[in-house]
Design an enzyme around this catalytic site. Structure first.
Site, PDB file in Angstrom:
ATOM      1  N   THR A 150      -6.599  -2.824  -7.379  1.00  0.00           N
ATOM      2  CA  THR A 150      -5.231  -3.017  -6.640  1.00  0.00           C
ATOM      3  C   THR A 150      -4.355  -1.646  -6.100  1.00  0.00           C
ATOM      4  O   THR A 150      -3.756  -1.942  -5.558  1.00  0.00           O
ATOM      5  CB  THR A 150      -4.353  -3.751  -7.593  1.00  0.00           C
ATOM      6  OG1 THR A 150      -4.028  -2.925  -8.896  1.00  0.00           O
ATOM      7  CG2 THR A 150      -4.990  -4.882  -7.983  1.00  0.00           C
ATOM      8  N   GLU A 152       2.914  -6.653  -1.994  1.00  0.00           N
ATOM      9  CA  GLU A 152       1.749  -7.298  -2.635  1.00  0.00           C
ATOM     10  C   GLU A 152       0.570  -6.213  -2.688  1.00  0.00           C
ATOM     11  O   GLU A 152       0.259  -5.350  -1.719  1.00  0.00           O
ATOM     12  CB  GLU A 152       1.189  -8.379  -1.823  1.00  0.00           C
ATOM     13  CG  GLU A 152       0.691  -8.483  -0.549  1.00  0.00           C
ATOM     14  CD  GLU A 152       0.269  -9.864  -0.016  1.00  0.00           C
ATOM     15  OE1 GLU A 152       0.148 -10.727  -0.773  1.00  0.00           O
ATOM     16  OE2 GLU A 152      -0.050 -10.009   0.902  1.00  0.00           O
ATOM     17  N   HIS A 153      -0.425  -6.311  -3.619  1.00  0.00           N
ATOM     18  CA  HIS A 153      -1.585  -5.455  -3.732  1.00  0.00           C
ATOM     19  C   HIS A 153      -2.859  -6.373  -3.636  1.00  0.00           C
ATOM     20  O   HIS A 153      -2.840  -7.667  -3.779  1.00  0.00           O
ATOM     21  CB  HIS A 153      -1.583  -4.942  -4.841  1.00  0.00           C
ATOM     22  CG  HIS A 153      -0.381  -3.704  -5.188  1.00  0.00           C
ATOM     23  ND1 HIS A 153      -0.792  -2.493  -5.082  1.00  0.00           N
ATOM     24  CD2 HIS A 153       0.936  -4.139  -5.332  1.00  0.00           C
ATOM     25  CE1 HIS A 153       0.465  -1.801  -5.289  1.00  0.00           C
ATOM     26  NE2 HIS A 153       1.395  -2.671  -5.463  1.00  0.00           N
ATOM     27  N   PRO A 154      -3.921  -5.804  -3.085  1.00  0.00           N
ATOM     28  CA  PRO A 154      -5.111  -6.610  -2.919  1.00  0.00           C
ATOM     29  C   PRO A 154      -5.788  -7.203  -4.181  1.00  0.00           C
ATOM     30  O   PRO A 154      -6.912  -6.344  -4.494  1.00  0.00           O
ATOM     31  CB  PRO A 154      -5.973  -5.796  -1.919  1.00  0.00           C
ATOM     32  CG  PRO A 154      -5.465  -4.426  -2.174  1.00  0.00           C
ATOM     33  CD  PRO A 154      -3.975  -4.589  -2.335  1.00  0.00           C
TER      34      PRO A 154
END
Length: 210
Positions: free
Chosen positions: A85, A77-79
């Site tokens: 991201t 997952e990416h922030p």
């Protein structure tokens, strides 16, 4: 578990293809890791196998699991809440000197381990998202994207994955859970193979329930 000197059994040591990349991985007896598989911080139980080009991170996989090729377990997952991201925000060290890894983001990822029960079949190209739990005996269809927990002995497929049908009636699934055959000694499983091959599930349970 099987005595390695018992001639009824193959070599129980895990089989790891030389092109596989493993780091922080614990494999059970008879486990198999195929070509170009990448695993990081993963446990995989006895007799489970993962086919070529699959990847997994921060996951616990039970016994007798069948994982097809090109599967992704605990997809990165990416922030999304940050300015970007891009990995520049959590692995800036790859681009800039004196900028270290964002260990807070790594800890967030590590906390979302995937849990896969025993006797789970994951089809070709499936993606298991972070934090997902898959129950014993479940089946994940090819190219499914699993975004919610999967109950034991259910079949899911699609993007996002949805329930297709139970694998067995609820009463049979409950009996299988109680049987917990995946915990049997290898010698008992060896003896049960002819019945696994020839008996209906109802007849097998009637014979082997104890």
């Amino acid at each position: 578990m099987a005595d390695p000197d018992d001639l009824r059994f193959q070599n129980p040591e895990p089989r790891i293809h030389p092109t596989a990349q493993l780091k922080g991985v614990k494999l059970g007896r008879f486990a198999e890791v195929s070509e170009r598989v990448i695993l990081r911080d993963v446990t995989m139980g006895d007799f489970s196998y993962i086919e070529r080009h699959s990847e997994g991170i921060y996951a616990d996989i039970g016994r007798f699991c069948s994982i097809a090729s090109n599967v992704r377990i605990n997809a990165l997952e990416h922030p999304m809440e940050r300015l970007t991201t891009h990995k520049v925000s959590y692995r800036p060290n790859e681009f800039f000197r004196y900028q270290g890894v964002d260990f807070g983001f790594r800890a967030r990822r590590q906390a979302k381990r995937v849990s896969i029960g025993h006797d789970v079949w994951i089809g070709h190209g499936a993606v298991i998202m972070p934090g997902i739990s898959i129950g014993h005996g479940a089946v994940i269809g090819a190219n499914a994207v699993v975004t919610k927990n999967v109950a034991p002995y259910t079949i899911v497929a699609g993007n996002p994955a949805r329930l297709i049908r139970p694998r067995f009636p609820a009463t049979i699934a409950e009996r299988l859970m109680a049987l917990a055959w995946w915990d049997w000694p290898a010698t008992t499983i060896f003896e049960a193979i002819p019945d696994i091959q020839s008996l209906s599930i109802e007849d097998f349970l009637a014979k082997w329930e104890r």
